[in-house]
Design a protein around this motif. Structure first.
Motif, PDB file in Angstrom:
ATOM      1  N   SER A   1       0.645  -1.374   0.071  1.00 16.28           N
ATOM      2  CA  SER A   1       0.067   0.041  -0.141  1.00 16.28           C
ATOM      3  C   SER A   1       1.072   1.241   0.077  1.00 16.28           C
ATOM      4  N   PRO A   2       0.482   2.323  -0.910  1.00  9.79           N
ATOM      5  CA  PRO A   2       1.340   3.421  -0.788  1.00  9.79           C
ATOM      6  C   PRO A   2       0.966   4.510   0.209  1.00  9.79           C
ATOM      7  N   LYS A   3      -0.045   3.962   1.219  1.00  9.09           N
ATOM      8  CA  LYS A   3      -0.318   5.082   2.224  1.00  9.09           C
ATOM      9  C   LYS A   3       0.582   4.413   3.544  1.00  9.09           C
TER      10      LYS A   3
ATOM     11  N   ASP B   1      11.001   2.462  -2.336  1.00  6.43           N
ATOM     12  CA  ASP B   1      10.224   1.439  -3.321  1.00  6.43           C
ATOM     13  C   ASP B   1       8.925   1.553  -4.068  1.00  6.43           C
ATOM     14  N   ALA B   2       7.857   2.395  -2.966  1.00  7.71           N
ATOM     15  CA  ALA B   2       6.905   2.785  -3.257  1.00  7.71           C
ATOM     16  C   ALA B   2       6.880   3.626  -4.448  1.00  7.71           C
ATOM     17  N   ILE B   3       7.698   4.619  -4.134  1.00  6.47           N
ATOM     18  CA  ILE B   3       7.890   5.927  -5.161  1.00  6.47           C
ATOM     19  C   ILE B   3       8.299   5.265  -6.408  1.00  6.47           C
ATOM     20  N   ARG B   4       9.371   4.162  -6.611  1.00  7.77           N
ATOM     21  CA  ARG B   4       9.737   3.754  -7.958  1.00  7.77           C
ATOM     22  C   ARG B   4       8.568   3.286  -8.466  1.00  7.77           C
ATOM     23  N   ASP B   5       7.745   2.182  -7.738  1.00  8.90           N
ATOM     24  CA  ASP B   5       6.727   1.621  -8.293  1.00  8.90           C
ATOM     25  C   ASP B   5       5.673   2.369  -8.943  1.00  8.90           C
ATOM     26  N   LEU B   6       5.193   3.678  -8.215  1.00  9.39           N
ATOM     27  CA  LEU B   6       4.536   4.678  -8.683  1.00  9.39           C
ATOM     28  C   LEU B   6       4.832   5.375  -9.828  1.00  9.39           C
ATOM     29  N   VAL B   7       6.091   5.634 -10.036  1.00 10.50           N
ATOM     30  CA  VAL B   7       6.675   6.219 -11.187  1.00 10.50           C
ATOM     31  C   VAL B   7       6.809   5.165 -12.458  1.00 10.50           C
TER      32      VAL B   7
ATOM     33  N   ASP C   1      -1.710  11.003  -9.217  1.00  6.16           N
ATOM     34  CA  ASP C   1      -0.295  10.444  -9.068  1.00  6.16           C
ATOM     35  C   ASP C   1       0.609  11.377  -8.330  1.00  6.16           C
ATOM     36  N   ARG C   2       0.653  12.640  -8.925  1.00  3.97           N
ATOM     37  CA  ARG C   2       1.550  13.684  -8.260  1.00  3.97           C
ATOM     38  C   ARG C   2       1.434  13.953  -6.940  1.00  3.97           C
ATOM     39  N   ARG C   3       0.101  13.848  -6.462  1.00  3.21           N
ATOM     40  CA  ARG C   3      -0.155  14.038  -5.081  1.00  3.21           C
ATOM     41  C   ARG C   3       0.371  12.916  -4.283  1.00  3.21           C
ATOM     42  N   MET C   4       0.079  11.723  -4.679  1.00  2.00           N
ATOM     43  CA  MET C   4       0.798  10.578  -4.190  1.00  2.00           C
ATOM     44  C   MET C   4       2.221  10.778  -3.976  1.00  2.00           C
ATOM     45  N   TYR C   5       2.788  11.104  -5.028  1.00  3.09           N
ATOM     46  CA  TYR C   5       4.307  11.179  -5.073  1.00  3.09           C
ATOM     47  C   TYR C   5       4.615  12.107  -4.072  1.00  3.09           C
TER      48      TYR C   5
END
Length: 68
Positions: free
Chosen positions: A2-4, A19-25, A36-40
């Motif tokens: 989970s990214p949260k 790792d979560a940042i890399r996965d999102l990108v 996605d930018r907000r999550m980043y």
């Protein structure tokens, strides 16, 4: 994963958040939509906080000295 960040318990380690940042990108193909930018941005802030916490924790630990 989970990214949260967890709402209770220990915060995630910086490496896990990274790792979560890399996965999102990777999932976004390198182009972040507004949501996605907000999550980043949240993940980057979490990663910075985790890095600071890890550094302050490691600085407080005594140095390991090998037994003679």
């Amino acid at each position: 994963m989970s990214p949260k960040s967890p709402t209770h318990g220990s915060p995630r380690r910086a490496a896990v958040v990274n790792d979560a940042i890399r996965d999102l990108v990777r999932r976004s193909g390198g182009r972040l939509r507004p949501e996605d930018r907000r999550m980043y941005e949240q993940l980057v802030a979490e990663c910075v906080a985790a890095s600071v916490a890890e550094r302050s924790t490691s600085a407080a630990l005594p140095a390991m000295v090998p037994a003679a």
